[in-house]
Design a protein around this motif. Sequence first.
Motif, mmCIF file in Angstrom:
data_model
loop_
_atom_site.group_PDB
_atom_site.id
_atom_site.type_symbol
_atom_site.label_atom_id
_atom_site.label_comp_id
_atom_site.label_asym_id
_atom_site.label_seq_id
_atom_site.Cartn_x
_atom_site.Cartn_y
_atom_site.Cartn_z
ATOM 1 N N ASN A 148 0.826 -1.208 0.000
ATOM 2 C CA ASN A 148 0.000 0.000 0.000
ATOM 3 C C ASN A 148 0.859 1.257 0.000
ATOM 4 O O ASN A 148 0.555 2.228 -0.699
ATOM 5 C CB ASN A 148 -0.944 0.018 1.201
ATOM 6 N N PHE A 149 1.945 1.248 0.773
ATOM 7 C CA PHE A 149 2.858 2.388 0.790
ATOM 8 C C PHE A 149 3.423 2.648 -0.598
ATOM 9 O O PHE A 149 3.422 3.788 -1.084
ATOM 10 C CB PHE A 149 3.986 2.142 1.788
ATOM 11 N N PHE A 150 3.906 1.606 -1.263
ATOM 12 C CA PHE A 150 4.467 1.774 -2.599
ATOM 13 C C PHE A 150 3.408 2.240 -3.598
ATOM 14 O O PHE A 150 3.685 3.072 -4.469
ATOM 15 C CB PHE A 150 5.096 0.472 -3.091
ATOM 16 N N MET A 151 2.201 1.707 -3.489
ATOM 17 C CA MET A 151 1.147 2.107 -4.431
ATOM 18 C C MET A 151 0.768 3.578 -4.252
ATOM 19 O O MET A 151 0.532 4.284 -5.239
ATOM 20 C CB MET A 151 -0.066 1.192 -4.274
ATOM 21 N N ILE A 152 0.709 4.046 -3.023
ATOM 22 C CA ILE A 152 0.415 5.463 -2.785
ATOM 23 C C ILE A 152 1.533 6.323 -3.356
ATOM 24 O O ILE A 152 1.280 7.328 -4.031
ATOM 25 C CB ILE A 152 0.202 5.729 -1.285
ATOM 26 N N PHE A 153 2.781 5.929 -3.116
ATOM 27 C CA PHE A 153 3.918 6.686 -3.628
ATOM 28 C C PHE A 153 3.896 6.715 -5.152
ATOM 29 O O PHE A 153 4.126 7.766 -5.775
ATOM 30 C CB PHE A 153 5.223 6.073 -3.110
ATOM 31 N N PHE A 175 11.870 -1.580 -6.682
ATOM 32 C CA PHE A 175 11.944 -1.841 -5.242
ATOM 33 C C PHE A 175 10.687 -2.546 -4.736
ATOM 34 O O PHE A 175 10.764 -3.410 -3.856
ATOM 35 C CB PHE A 175 12.180 -0.548 -4.458
ATOM 36 N N GLN A 176 9.534 -2.214 -5.289
ATOM 37 C CA GLN A 176 8.299 -2.878 -4.879
ATOM 38 C C GLN A 176 8.341 -4.357 -5.256
ATOM 39 O O GLN A 176 7.934 -5.217 -4.473
ATOM 40 C CB GLN A 176 7.089 -2.201 -5.511
ATOM 41 N N SER A 177 8.838 -4.674 -6.437
ATOM 42 C CA SER A 177 8.909 -6.080 -6.845
ATOM 43 C C SER A 177 9.914 -6.857 -6.004
ATOM 44 O O SER A 177 9.677 -8.014 -5.646
ATOM 45 C CB SER A 177 9.249 -6.191 -8.330
ATOM 46 N N ARG A 178 11.045 -6.237 -5.639
ATOM 47 C CA ARG A 178 12.023 -6.894 -4.776
ATOM 48 C C ARG A 178 11.460 -7.095 -3.364
ATOM 49 O O ARG A 178 11.722 -8.105 -2.721
ATOM 50 C CB ARG A 178 13.332 -6.100 -4.710
ATOM 51 N N MET A 179 10.701 -6.118 -2.884
ATOM 52 C CA MET A 179 10.077 -6.244 -1.572
ATOM 53 C C MET A 179 9.081 -7.400 -1.580
ATOM 54 O O MET A 179 9.033 -8.207 -0.642
ATOM 55 C CB MET A 179 9.382 -4.930 -1.207
ATOM 56 N N ALA A 180 8.303 -7.518 -2.643
ATOM 57 C CA ALA A 180 7.328 -8.612 -2.737
ATOM 58 C C ALA A 180 8.036 -9.965 -2.824
ATOM 59 O O ALA A 180 7.573 -10.952 -2.237
ATOM 60 C CB ALA A 180 6.424 -8.397 -3.941
ATOM 61 N N ALA A 181 9.162 -10.016 -3.534
ATOM 62 C CA ALA A 181 9.916 -11.273 -3.621
ATOM 63 C C ALA A 181 10.476 -11.658 -2.248
ATOM 64 O O ALA A 181 10.474 -12.837 -1.884
ATOM 65 C CB ALA A 181 11.041 -11.130 -4.637
#
Length: 107
Positions: free
Chosen positions: A56-61, A93-99
């Motif tokens: 959610n943080f990444f999507m808002i950003f 960074f969002q994709s790495r965080m999800a991985a």
Amino acid sequence: MDNKSVKFFSQTNINYQHREPIDISTNSDEKALKHLFKIALESRNFEITQLVQRNNFFMIFQGVIFMGLIQSSHSVPIVSFMICVVGLVTSFFQSRMAAGAKFWQEY
């Protein structure tokens, strides 16, 4: 080390604040395994909750970046380009965080 003095501490709530001691010597193996499975499920659910919050943080950003790109109306091309680069880096960074979250859920 005496078996009666061995204690196993479990985390019983999602924020890991409360620990209840389990005396392994008095519990059966099946009961201890069920309790360990419960801990594993709670840890997995905690990691999923954290994944959702980080996502959610990444999507808002990214939404703010996208609105900035729309508002810039492409009057200065370098600004539009830099906004796109920041959006791509954020997506990486969002994709790495999800991985990483997937790794810990599987672990």
